[in-house]
Write a protein that holds these residues in place. Structure first.
Motif: not given
Lengths: 324, 324
Positions: A163-167, A229-239, A241-247
């Motif tokens: 795994v290079k990166n992930g959320v 588990v979804h596999f995505i590109t680093e670009e997609e991750l940065q675009r 998945h950078r927000a910090m939603p919760h609830g």
């Protein structure tokens, strides 16, 4: 005006800086940081940054400090130390340690007011759990978290080989929530309460199948849940998945009367920024700390001890006229 | 044990009788009624019924009175009169008159505690409106009612010529609620907030078309809403429409931070019996009135003045350990 100081300047501290700017009865004295003040970049240019070492010289200029350090290492030390000299609020969120933290802080306060573990869980959700049970003593309460980014589980995903990166997002189970809303007093397993969704960027040449298997079978973190588990590109991750939603949701299904009539109470949050919302709750309770101290109501407190009027900007008369 | 008296014995009083039975720190002294006590049939056989005229002789036997009379004629007189001699809670719900009621009661209390306008709206909903605005000062709050049986609108339906019997439900508009949940700060017209549904039994020979027209065009009551009229038999009405469900939502859409991040807070109730739930809220605040009086914290109060710990059965230690 209530004069506010911020101690610690990460995402939560930045949230407090922005929240104070929305409150018309508060002004920000500044941020106190362990870093060199010259290196700290604040949200607003006008925000002052001071060295943490100088904080005691600000006793006459600050009505309340909002403590924005971490619950693991910072707050167990900072809250008792600073509560000795200032009114404070913190968001200490290590649930099992709250009774200890309460005691430790309590030993230090004499002529100040300290409100610990504000925020939303602990904090607003805790309030709901207690109030709902007081009103509907016969019943069951449920807390669900999400949809939200979980820091701990994201870290676990990133430690998997390949795994290079992930959320990771924690997602409450809608079918279970629907059953409770319909008045069922269900017993829910861990698997039935939340599902987990991972977005993973692979290292070059990594085996997707093996990574997925390693994640979904990871004990404690993922094995007890239905995990996708979804596999995505680093670009997609940065675009995406950078927000910090919760609830989350606190729901109580209760029964009243001889005929066991079904009654359901629910409180929920849907947050596009977890740190900014947590900061907003802290700031409202900072108002309460400053006011209680002004009335001479000193000591260590939690959200349970605070009458709602103390967190509101409005006068009591206006609340009775407009909101009751 | 907190010793509770009930004043007035309609649906709400019956709800209080049943709610007190669920609370392990309370005991019911009895019901005080203006009717001949011998003619009052209580939910539980063991419940004592006393004449209202004798109530002052119970001052030493009652810790708090729950006042269950109507807001129009009973409470404006009873609450100030009784608050002079007893700790009391009421559910005075004539919103526009609450400031006056607060003042009138305030003039009478000296060594008692009176909490007015508890229940859920006013009451729990009022609390949410104030707390949500305190935490998210930039934003909009919305209150929706229903799905619920509306007494006033049901009466209006029954007054239409050709109508033998009928009920009316107020239903919050789901599409509008969804927009708010998604972070839109919408401006909603009356028509966009609630829809109305009527279930009507016709008199023999009445013209259904004319009855429907008379209902949907009725000024104030139905004309400003999208109203649906269903015709049913008296048997269906008795079978399917005798419950008193109600509920509603308080939702605040807020914006935090420089980037106006969307944050949504929501509180909702889904009640199969409105009077039993209202009674349960009153009883929780009756606990608060009794405790505050014991601490010498006298005077007239509303939900805004009550720290949540006072309505809870649990000890402060247990709350911090289990719920925070």
């Amino acid at each position: 005006m209530i004069r506010v100081g911020i101690v610690g300047y990460g995402n939560l501290g930045r949230g407090v800086e922005q929240s104070v700017a929305q409150q018309n009865d508060m002004e920000l004295v500044g941020v106190f940081s362990r870093r060199d003040p010259k290196t700290v970049e604040t949200v607003y240019e006008t925000t002052n940054v001071y060295a943490m070492d100088d904080i005691l010289s600000f006793q006459d200029q600050v009505d309340v400090l909002v403590l924005c350090g971490g619950s693991k290492d910072d707050l167990p030390v900072q809250t008792p130390q600073l509560a000795k000299h200032f009114n404070v609020v913190d968001s200490f969120d290590n649930h099992a340690e709250i009774p200890n933290h309460f005691e430790t802080v309590g030993k230090e306060v004499s002529e100040t007011t300290a409100i610990i573990s504000t925020g939303w869980d602990p904090g607003l959700f805790s309030l709901q759990r207690v109030m709902m049970e007081a009103i509907l003593p016969v019943g069951e309460s449920y807390t669900f978290w999400g949809k939200g980014l979980s820091q701990g589980h994201s870290d676990a995903v990133r430690r998997v080989e390949g795994v290079k990166n992930g959320v990771q997002y924690t997602i409450p189970s809608e079918p279970s929530i629907e059953r409770i809303r319909n008045g069922e007093l269900v017993e829910l397993s861990t698997r039935e309460k939340h599902v987990r969704e991972c977005y993973v960027v692979l290292e070059e040449g990594a085996d997707a199948k093996a990574v997925e298997e390693a994640i979904v079978t990871m004990p404690n973190y993922f094995e007890p849940y239905d995990t996708t588990v979804h596999f995505i590109t680093e670009e997609e991750l940065q675009r995406d998945h950078r927000a910090m939603p919760h609830g989350g949701f606190v729901i109580r299904g209760g029964k009243t009367g001889r005929d066991e009539t079904s009654q359901v109470m629910e409180f929920s949050l849907k947050l596009d920024s977890n740190p900014e919302f947590t900061a907003s709750a802290l700031v409202a309770y900072a108002r309460a700390a400053a006011r209680l101290a002004k009335e001479g109501d000193y000591g260590v407190k939690t959200v349970y001890d605070i009458a709602p009027k103390y967190i509101a900007r409005k006068s009591n008369e206006a609340m009775r006229r407009d909101d009751l």
